[in-house]
Design an enzyme around this catalytic site. Sequence first.
Site, PDB file in Angstrom:
ATOM      1  CB  SER A  69     -50.536  32.759 -62.856  1.00 25.96           C
ATOM      2  OG  SER A  69     -49.628  32.592 -61.795  1.00 25.96           O
TER       3      SER A  69
ATOM      4  CE  LYS B 262     -47.637  30.787 -63.456  1.00 28.22           C
ATOM      5  NZ  LYS B 262     -48.159  29.956 -62.348  1.00 28.22           N
TER       6      LYS B 262
ATOM      7  CE1 TYR C 291     -44.118  33.190 -63.589  1.00 30.98           C
ATOM      8  CE2 TYR C 291     -43.428  33.479 -61.308  1.00 30.98           C
ATOM      9  CZ  TYR C 291     -44.378  33.091 -62.238  1.00 30.98           C
ATOM     10  OH  TYR C 291     -45.590  32.627 -61.808  1.00 30.98           O
TER      11      TYR C 291
ATOM     12  CE1 TYR D 173     -51.459  27.622 -61.603  1.00 28.85           C
ATOM     13  CE2 TYR D 173     -53.217  28.913 -60.634  1.00 28.85           C
ATOM     14  CZ  TYR D 173     -52.014  28.840 -61.303  1.00 28.85           C
ATOM     15  OH  TYR D 173     -51.382  29.991 -61.667  1.00 28.85           O
TER      16      TYR D 173
ATOM     17  CB  VAL E 276     -52.532  35.409 -57.032  1.00 28.96           C
ATOM     18  CG1 VAL E 276     -52.290  33.918 -56.997  1.00 28.96           C
ATOM     19  CG2 VAL E 276     -51.280  36.159 -57.437  1.00 28.96           C
TER      20      VAL E 276
END
Length: 404
Positions: free
Chosen positions: A65, A68, A191, A243, A261
């Site tokens: 991530s 992103k 993705y 987050y 992660v």
Amino acid sequence: MRSPVPDLLDAVLEECRDAGDDGELAGSIPELADADPERFALALCTVDGTRYAVGDAEHRFTIQSISKPFVYALALADRGYDEVLDHVGVEPSGDAFNEISLEDNGRPRNPMINIGAITTHALAGPRGATAEQSTARVLEGLSTFAGRELEVDEAVEASERETADRNLALAYLVRARGKLQDEPHDAVDGYIRQCSALVDVRDLAVMAMTLGAGGRNPVTGEQVVPAWVCRQVLSVMATCGMYDAAGDWMTTVGIPAKSGVSGGVLGALPGQVGIGAFSPRLDRFGNSVRGSRAFERLSTEMGLHLMHAPEVAAHVLYGLVEPDDDADGLREVRLQGTMHFAAAEAALRELEAVPDDGAPVVVDLSRVGSANAVGRRMLREGVERLRRDGHEVRVEDPDGVLDD
């Protein structure tokens, strides 16, 4: 002299390593569940491309991530702010990374959660780009941010495809509301490939510094994306990057950041430093436990919190020489530091206080290191107003600070 920065990083690394073995490996992706939980690395990159790295700095892991914000940057550069905003919002969701987090019109709340990132991936490249072209643009763009060609971990990519049901469901939801440009399977495949790019902590530090330097890669010198894109991306990172722990992160660490992660954490402090950390054990939010501790220590010990108030503006006046002080009949206003808005405003108040006694004025900028566009404009306007008031004004600017 040997720089003490590596020793400082080593000390942070060892202290955070000894703080315990809390956290769990990522269980949602089988390949990541086999990671060595003891690996730990930390890296910094400065605005001139100097890099420091300690620990397992050679170890490569999938970016996950952390990709992103960079894909969001590419989409903004390729499609423009309005088109991207039509598909993906910018508001914090307060949800976990894989939650169904949509606004009433079906738009994902922000590009840092999975449902937003899948949507953003499809916006990379020019209008009309195929799914394959978007993915190629993403991998090329990530490599340009890193300053080297990044490879893809095919094993992790295959492992993520086996567990992609939830992301596919999210993609179908967004597609059904008209916010996803590609077919769901294509968007999710792209993705996943994006998330499977291999990086190390030095790559993360360079990528972070590229965002923090207005889009210019500090190692290659290449302008990857426009400066306005970086401002937008860093703003969203600050509020959404960690987050549902983003608020706590911003108050304790104060560095716009993004986690993944696999155990990576990236942080970009505009104009100062890019930071990369890696340690696979994750907390309940999906953020690296040791990586988060390292960021908190660096923020505290090095004064890196974004809201830490600089002292530049309060010390803008180096000195004031009155006409009679050295018998040359000149009034010298000597400025210093970096001229951004607050510093230039303080300088203008010094110029405003110049008495109307007919003495020529010298504005000495020889000790001013740099000025941004706002600082230059304000100082130029101050000089012109002194002249319109009847003063003879000379500007000493040996380094061309007021030049565009």
